[in-house]
Motif scaffolding. Sequence first.
Motif, PDB file in Angstrom:
ATOM      1  N   TYR A  11       0.920   3.758  -5.590  1.00 51.77           N
ATOM      2  CA  TYR A  11       0.122   3.780  -4.545  1.00 51.77           C
ATOM      3  C   TYR A  11      -0.965   2.522  -4.611  1.00 51.77           C
ATOM      4  O   TYR A  11      -1.403   2.077  -3.397  1.00 51.77           O
ATOM      5  CB  TYR A  11      -1.145   4.868  -4.713  1.00 51.77           C
ATOM      6  CG  TYR A  11      -0.371   6.090  -4.528  1.00 51.77           C
ATOM      7  CD1 TYR A  11      -0.205   6.733  -3.251  1.00 51.77           C
ATOM      8  CD2 TYR A  11       0.132   6.926  -5.656  1.00 51.77           C
ATOM      9  CE1 TYR A  11       0.340   8.016  -2.942  1.00 51.77           C
ATOM     10  CE2 TYR A  11       0.792   8.102  -5.254  1.00 51.77           C
ATOM     11  CZ  TYR A  11       0.854   8.635  -3.884  1.00 51.77           C
ATOM     12  OH  TYR A  11       1.324   9.912  -3.621  1.00 51.77           O
ATOM     13  N   PHE A  12      -1.077   1.791  -5.467  1.00 51.67           N
ATOM     14  CA  PHE A  12      -1.638   0.539  -5.452  1.00 51.67           C
ATOM     15  C   PHE A  12      -0.883  -0.914  -4.840  1.00 51.67           C
ATOM     16  O   PHE A  12      -1.328  -1.582  -4.151  1.00 51.67           O
ATOM     17  CB  PHE A  12      -2.103  -0.317  -6.742  1.00 51.67           C
ATOM     18  CG  PHE A  12      -3.016  -1.591  -6.694  1.00 51.67           C
ATOM     19  CD1 PHE A  12      -4.114  -1.214  -6.786  1.00 51.67           C
ATOM     20  CD2 PHE A  12      -2.262  -2.580  -7.180  1.00 51.67           C
ATOM     21  CE1 PHE A  12      -5.250  -2.297  -6.724  1.00 51.67           C
ATOM     22  CE2 PHE A  12      -2.983  -3.640  -7.191  1.00 51.67           C
ATOM     23  CZ  PHE A  12      -4.546  -3.565  -7.087  1.00 51.67           C
ATOM     24  N   PHE A  13       0.697  -0.600  -4.911  1.00 51.98           N
ATOM     25  CA  PHE A  13       1.293  -1.583  -4.456  1.00 51.98           C
ATOM     26  C   PHE A  13       1.727  -1.389  -2.858  1.00 51.98           C
ATOM     27  O   PHE A  13       1.939  -2.209  -2.117  1.00 51.98           O
ATOM     28  CB  PHE A  13       2.914  -1.676  -5.308  1.00 51.98           C
ATOM     29  CG  PHE A  13       3.858  -2.511  -4.715  1.00 51.98           C
ATOM     30  CD1 PHE A  13       3.543  -3.965  -4.935  1.00 51.98           C
ATOM     31  CD2 PHE A  13       4.879  -1.909  -4.183  1.00 51.98           C
ATOM     32  CE1 PHE A  13       4.736  -4.770  -4.323  1.00 51.98           C
ATOM     33  CE2 PHE A  13       5.811  -2.712  -3.800  1.00 51.98           C
ATOM     34  CZ  PHE A  13       5.761  -4.221  -3.994  1.00 51.98           C
ATOM     35  N   MET A  14       2.306   0.087  -2.755  1.00 51.67           N
ATOM     36  CA  MET A  14       2.829   0.123  -1.307  1.00 51.67           C
ATOM     37  C   MET A  14       1.755   0.061  -0.197  1.00 51.67           C
ATOM     38  O   MET A  14       0.374   0.540  -0.142  1.00 51.67           O
ATOM     39  CB  MET A  14       3.281   1.603  -1.472  1.00 51.67           C
ATOM     40  CG  MET A  14       4.586   1.782  -2.092  1.00 51.67           C
ATOM     41  SD  MET A  14       6.126   0.683  -1.668  1.00 51.67           S
ATOM     42  CE  MET A  14       7.021   1.170  -3.003  1.00 51.67           C
ATOM     43  N   PRO A  15       2.073  -0.673   0.917  1.00 54.36           N
ATOM     44  CA  PRO A  15       1.252  -0.935   1.754  1.00 54.36           C
ATOM     45  C   PRO A  15       0.994   0.136   2.776  1.00 54.36           C
ATOM     46  O   PRO A  15      -0.234   0.055   3.327  1.00 54.36           O
ATOM     47  CB  PRO A  15       1.886  -1.963   2.776  1.00 54.36           C
ATOM     48  CG  PRO A  15       3.274  -1.974   2.319  1.00 54.36           C
ATOM     49  CD  PRO A  15       3.337  -1.563   0.960  1.00 54.36           C
ATOM     50  N   GLU A  16       1.600   1.146   2.862  1.00 50.47           N
ATOM     51  CA  GLU A  16       1.548   2.426   3.677  1.00 50.47           C
ATOM     52  C   GLU A  16       0.204   3.172   3.141  1.00 50.47           C
ATOM     53  O   GLU A  16      -0.367   4.107   4.019  1.00 50.47           O
ATOM     54  CB  GLU A  16       2.622   2.995   3.762  1.00 50.47           C
ATOM     55  CG  GLU A  16       3.236   3.823   2.566  1.00 50.47           C
ATOM     56  CD  GLU A  16       4.303   2.882   2.051  1.00 50.47           C
ATOM     57  OE1 GLU A  16       5.182   3.293   1.455  1.00 50.47           O
ATOM     58  OE2 GLU A  16       4.333   1.652   2.353  1.00 50.47           O
TER      59      GLU A  16
END
Length: 607
Positions: A441-446
């Motif tokens: 959740y920290f990495f994914m831009p969505e």
Amino acid sequence: MDVASTSKAGESASVSVSASPPSSNEAAAGSQSDASEEEEYLDNSIELRGYLSKWTNYIYGWQPRYIVLKDGTLSYYKSESESDFGCRGAISLTKATIKAHESDELRFDVVVNNLNNWCLRAETSEDRMHWVEVLQLYKEDTGSTDTTSLRRHGSTMSLQSNTISLTSGGSLKKTQRNLREKVGELETFKDILFGQIETLQRYFDACSELNKNNAQPLDLGDGLKCIDFKGESITFRATTSGVLTTLQHCLEIIAESDDSWKRKLEREIDKRRRSEDQSKKFKEEIEKMKRLSYPGPDFEEGPHSTLPEDEFFDAVETGLDKIEEDMQLRFKLRLQSQISQTLVNVPHEAVAEGEEAREEFGTGAEAKSHALWPEIDRVCKEQLHYAREGVGQDGNGWQIFADEGEIKMYKREEEVNGLVMDPLKAYHTVQGVTAREMCHYFFMPEFRNDWETTLEDCTILEKISADTLLFLQTHKRIWPASQRDAQFWSHMRKITDNLEDGARDMWVVCNNSTEYAKQESKNGKCVRIFLTVILACQTHLPDGYVKGQPLNREDLTCKITYCSVVNPGGWAPASALRAVYKREYPKFLKRFTGYVIDQCKDKPIMF
């Protein structure tokens, strides 16, 4: 006669003095006019026009405007072509103050009564000097008459107030009555003295005639044959004594009245002082509210900002609170619009879907051929080593600034070229999620808009691989700070070596600013942030857990280490910036981890 060349748009302004040749009749009339009429003619004939940059508001900043000085009025238009359709604003120079800015060599201000302030900037320092000199010259030529007029007006107002005060006092009426009585007594004594003096004068005249003609009898006239000189002198002495006594009474009355007025004056002065202090206090409050409501260029972020550091922090804090309130409202509305679903904990490990399901995900295998890979690999290893170090191992003076249960945050105060660049290290422990879920959740831009409150826009400039992305991220503007953006690569990696005892797995996300394929900000006005961030997470299972046993989320513990070094890219008050960090970093970590827990609670466990 034109004494200066006409200026072009964006270049220096021009001054033209209208002096067309007069006719013979006009010349004759002009020869009979006095000097004041000539000065008035010259003053009104001065014209100054040209393009300057004018401060509009904190959103649009400096904008070019066509400025015109004519007939003692300074007006501005959006462009020269619009000057025939009415001005957008005007200031009378009669009561204006022209001030050259102390630190900005291109700027000068035109202020009227501290209420109407035009902030103007010329193209060059010579242009600014030219404008200021002409405007000041106009003020010097016309200021004396206006100042005298103002003084006369002030004096009239003062006399009126004194009249009201004098006629309203009861003690003053008594004093005036006593003085009138004494004046009446003096008039009576004056008449007596004049009569006595005339009698004595006739007596002396008769004596003189008697000396000349001894044979004739003494005749004083009016039937007076003789005079009691001793009695007359006694009466004269008593009359003069009465006059002196009455004058003494007058002096005493005046002295008593003077003391009374002195006491009243002291009371009035004290009242005026208290009123002025109160007025000054209210004025400061109003100015403070105006700065927050109608900010100008003096209160923008920068080394010449006149905004105090405490007010800078208050303004930023207020802006952040409003953004957070808006985000919470949007989150509630989104939850209400979603169709409620009831899911239960899945007692087995979930399988990642899509690109994350590949074995290469988290290894960087697909990004190794990219030009940025050497930098990505080096920075990730350095930041991982840095995250594994304890706060007491490097001896660089870590200071704890937040201790809230499972959250502990440390910092080192560092400044580079006057910019605050305090390294930050935070530790946190949460239940119910895995390391991979936290990093996912920290990495994914969505998902970034859901937990990053200040984010305005996030653009993927290049997808290097499934686990490595190149971002351009723009943040919302929070006055008085400038708007900021950041260009950085983000890499998610699985760590398989040197795990802590009891750790099942470890995942990290590393973000680092880069100049690779540099992109400018979308609006061209952002200050570029330079950052290095790592989020390192480890999954811990209960003691005695045997692989293959079913797992519930209550069995999961995630240990988080968050490290960051941020260069704000532009000047901001050090104390205010550190106060914002102290306030925002704990809130950010709580908000993000709470968001991940809420997203994962009804979903299969993902390792």
